[in-house]
Design a protein around this motif. Sequence first.
Motif, PDB file in Angstrom:
ATOM      1  N   TYR A 290       0.833  -1.203   0.000  1.00 51.17           N
ATOM      2  CA  TYR A 290       0.000   0.000   0.000  1.00 51.17           C
ATOM      3  C   TYR A 290       0.871   1.258   0.000  1.00 51.17           C
ATOM      4  O   TYR A 290       0.654   2.175  -0.790  1.00 51.17           O
ATOM      5  CB  TYR A 290      -0.931  -0.001   1.216  1.00 51.17           C
ATOM      6  CG  TYR A 290      -1.765   1.246   1.341  1.00 51.17           C
ATOM      7  CD1 TYR A 290      -2.947   1.388   0.613  1.00 51.17           C
ATOM      8  CD2 TYR A 290      -1.375   2.294   2.163  1.00 51.17           C
ATOM      9  CE1 TYR A 290      -3.707   2.537   0.707  1.00 51.17           C
ATOM     10  CE2 TYR A 290      -2.133   3.447   2.262  1.00 51.17           C
ATOM     11  CZ  TYR A 290      -3.293   3.558   1.538  1.00 51.17           C
ATOM     12  OH  TYR A 290      -4.046   4.717   1.619  1.00 51.17           O
TER      13      TYR A 290
ATOM     14  N   ARG B  83       1.289   4.124  -3.002  1.00 53.46           N
ATOM     15  CA  ARG B  83       1.116   5.568  -2.807  1.00 53.46           C
ATOM     16  C   ARG B  83       2.369   6.307  -3.292  1.00 53.46           C
ATOM     17  O   ARG B  83       2.283   7.355  -3.918  1.00 53.46           O
ATOM     18  CB  ARG B  83       0.862   5.916  -1.333  1.00 53.46           C
ATOM     19  CG  ARG B  83      -0.381   5.272  -0.683  1.00 53.46           C
ATOM     20  CD  ARG B  83      -1.732   5.669  -1.279  1.00 53.46           C
ATOM     21  NE  ARG B  83      -2.016   5.215  -2.614  1.00 53.46           N
ATOM     22  CZ  ARG B  83      -2.421   3.978  -2.964  1.00 53.46           C
ATOM     23  NH1 ARG B  83      -2.589   3.044  -2.060  1.00 53.46           N
ATOM     24  NH2 ARG B  83      -2.667   3.679  -4.222  1.00 53.46           N
TER      25      ARG B  83
ATOM     26  N   GLU C  91       2.484   6.704  -7.052  1.00 54.26           N
ATOM     27  CA  GLU C  91       1.590   7.741  -7.576  1.00 54.26           C
ATOM     28  C   GLU C  91       2.287   9.087  -7.745  1.00 54.26           C
ATOM     29  O   GLU C  91       1.920   9.875  -8.606  1.00 54.26           O
ATOM     30  CB  GLU C  91       0.390   7.919  -6.643  1.00 54.26           C
ATOM     31  CG  GLU C  91      -0.557   6.747  -6.637  1.00 54.26           C
ATOM     32  CD  GLU C  91      -1.634   6.868  -5.573  1.00 54.26           C
ATOM     33  OE1 GLU C  91      -1.602   7.815  -4.758  1.00 54.26           O
ATOM     34  OE2 GLU C  91      -2.517   5.991  -5.547  1.00 54.26           O
TER      35      GLU C  91
ATOM     36  N   TRP D 107      -5.107   4.731   4.702  1.00 59.21           N
ATOM     37  CA  TRP D 107      -4.049   5.248   5.562  1.00 59.21           C
ATOM     38  C   TRP D 107      -4.348   4.991   7.037  1.00 59.21           C
ATOM     39  O   TRP D 107      -3.456   4.859   7.851  1.00 59.21           O
ATOM     40  CB  TRP D 107      -3.819   6.742   5.302  1.00 59.21           C
ATOM     41  CG  TRP D 107      -5.022   7.606   5.553  1.00 59.21           C
ATOM     42  CD1 TRP D 107      -5.992   7.943   4.658  1.00 59.21           C
ATOM     43  CD2 TRP D 107      -5.381   8.229   6.791  1.00 59.21           C
ATOM     44  NE1 TRP D 107      -6.933   8.734   5.264  1.00 59.21           N
ATOM     45  CE2 TRP D 107      -6.586   8.948   6.567  1.00 59.21           C
ATOM     46  CE3 TRP D 107      -4.816   8.279   8.054  1.00 59.21           C
ATOM     47  CZ2 TRP D 107      -7.217   9.668   7.558  1.00 59.21           C
ATOM     48  CZ3 TRP D 107      -5.446   9.009   9.040  1.00 59.21           C
ATOM     49  CH2 TRP D 107      -6.639   9.695   8.788  1.00 59.21           C
TER      50      TRP D 107
END
Length: 136
Positions: free
Chosen positions: A85, A89, A92, A127
């Motif tokens: 995860y 992020r 990105e 998050w």
Amino acid sequence: MDYWRVVEIYLPSANAPSLEKRIARGQNSVFYRYQADYALATTMDPAILTPEAFSTTTHALLDARLMLAWAKALEAQGSHDEARYVAARLKEFRNPMAKEFFAACDQPTNEQALPFQCQPPTRSLTWRDLLQNAKP
């Protein structure tokens, strides 16, 4: 005086103690502890870092360098989905600092499994899920 504890981490004087001692001293800072935690998280071996090492700094100072360390630390701790995860992020942002980290994803081979940063999490995360493991 409180700020000086952290300044010495990044700009040590001639007689400064070791980096580990300077970081420990900076972690006693009332206002700038997150800077010492950042230094800890980005300079130490991710395999030895605990989730608590990221508990203050990720809320105050989140950049590509810290996200790389965080993803590697999560993976080393066996938190594979959380590591994926954080890596997703980071990807990105398309930060040049992460180019090498994601290079293995561009040319996968059949002989080796893809590294964690090339795989999506197997479950849905936000998050907030990362906060549960990073309590000081």
